[in-house]
Design an enzyme around this catalytic site. Structure first.
Site, PDB file in Angstrom:
ATOM      1  N   GLY A  93       3.842   0.693  11.428  1.00  0.00           N
ATOM      2  CA  GLY A  93       4.462   1.610  10.467  1.00  0.00           C
ATOM      3  C   GLY A  93       3.514   1.931   9.331  1.00  0.00           C
ATOM      4  CE  LYS A  94       2.325  -3.101   4.968  1.00  0.00           C
ATOM      5  NZ  LYS A  94       1.590  -4.287   4.445  1.00  0.00           N
TER       6      LYS A  94
ATOM      7  CG  ASP B 278       0.527  -8.517  -1.185  1.00  0.00           C
ATOM      8  OD1 ASP B 278       0.936  -8.770  -0.032  1.00  0.00           O
ATOM      9  OD2 ASP B 278       0.974  -9.089  -2.189  1.00  0.00           O
ATOM     10  CB  SER B 279       3.123  -3.151  -0.571  1.00  0.00           C
ATOM     11  OG  SER B 279       3.355  -3.381   0.817  1.00  0.00           O
TER      12      SER B 279
ATOM     13  CG  ASP C 149      10.551   2.905   3.453  1.00  0.00           C
ATOM     14  OD1 ASP C 149      10.291   2.883   2.235  1.00  0.00           O
ATOM     15  OD2 ASP C 149       9.676   3.002   4.330  1.00  0.00           O
TER      16      ASP C 149
ATOM     17  CE  LYS D 287       8.515   5.735   3.813  1.00  0.00           C
ATOM     18  NZ  LYS D 287       7.234   5.024   3.926  1.00  0.00           N
TER      19      LYS D 287
ATOM     20  CG  HIS E 280       4.849   1.605  -2.486  1.00  0.00           C
ATOM     21  ND1 HIS E 280       5.684   2.264  -1.607  1.00  0.00           N
ATOM     22  CD2 HIS E 280       4.661   0.362  -1.955  1.00  0.00           C
ATOM     23  CE1 HIS E 280       5.990   1.461  -0.608  1.00  0.00           C
ATOM     24  NE2 HIS E 280       5.387   0.310  -0.773  1.00  0.00           N
TER      25      HIS E 280
END
Length: 216
Positions: free
Chosen positions: A12-13, A70-71, A156, A176, A181
């Site tokens: 997904g990232k 890192d999120s 999300d 999106k 972010h």
């Protein structure tokens, strides 16, 4: 520069990452695509520290320029939780449907004005010469009352944007990427990577897609 490795296995990232970094003109590979199976111990106390640990660890293994992020989700009502533990919240193998339902339950009865939250993303770029660059992005919103949307991943579906009347999982992918972010952090690190190349820092770094193609 032959490639950039992004220290993640999250597909997904990687979709977001490739969409935003596509015009750098170099392949951007996940750890899996690069054949890397290293275990990384994320024992930092901040998003920046964890991103640095991941980027530096894979850079030292490969000798490539490595990006890592890192999120996490910070919920004000929960004193900033889950924060840097967002991926490990309730256990890494726990589905996000369960995590999201749990967070909604924790905020049961909390009025909208107190459901404030934000996504935070820090991206580190580690170079073989020891340099590390950072990009940081945030997006403000609230925790919704139900799980909605199929376009995102992770948290999300419960991250609601009042000004758009939907969760980030309901936004079209292009929108999106513009607002997220991670999108903001990626655009900042992309700008810094290009600035570094323009100044001639590092070893033969080029982020000019046309020139890169001609050198193959």
């Amino acid at each position: 520069m032959r490639r950039i490795i992004f220290a993640t296995g999250n597909e997904g990232k990687m979709k977001e990452i490739r969409a935003i970094l596509a015009d750098l003109g170099v392949p951007v590979l996940s750890m899996k695509e690069a054949g890397i199976t290293a275990e990384i111990v994320e024992d930092g106390k901040t998003f920046e520290e964890n991103a640095d640990i991941k980027a530096r660890t894979i850079m030292e293994l490969t000798g490539d320029v490595v990006l890592a992020d890192d999120s996490g989700l910070e919920i004000d009502w929960l004193n900033g939780e889950p924060g840097i533990y967002s991926a490990r919240y309730m256990g890494e193998d726990t589905s996000y449907d369960i995590k999201n339902s749990h967070l909604i339950q924790l905020l049961d009865g909390v009025p909208q004005e107190q459901r404030t939250a934000r996504f935070v993303c820090v991206i580190s770029a580690a170079f073989p010469d020891g340099r590390i660059l950072h990009g940081r992005g945030t997006i403000e919103g609230i925790i919704g009352y139900e799980i909605k949307g199929e376009n995102g991943f992770g948290y999300d579906p419960i991250f609601y944007l009042p000004e758009y009347g939907c969760t980030t999982a309901e936004l079209p992918p292009a929108k999106k990427n513009e607002l997220s972010h991670r999108g903001k952090a990626l655009r900042e690190i992309k700008m810094k990577l290009r600035d570094t190349a323009d100044k001639g820092e590092g070893k033969n770094e080029s982020f000019d897609s046309e020139r890169h193609t001609s050198q193959r």
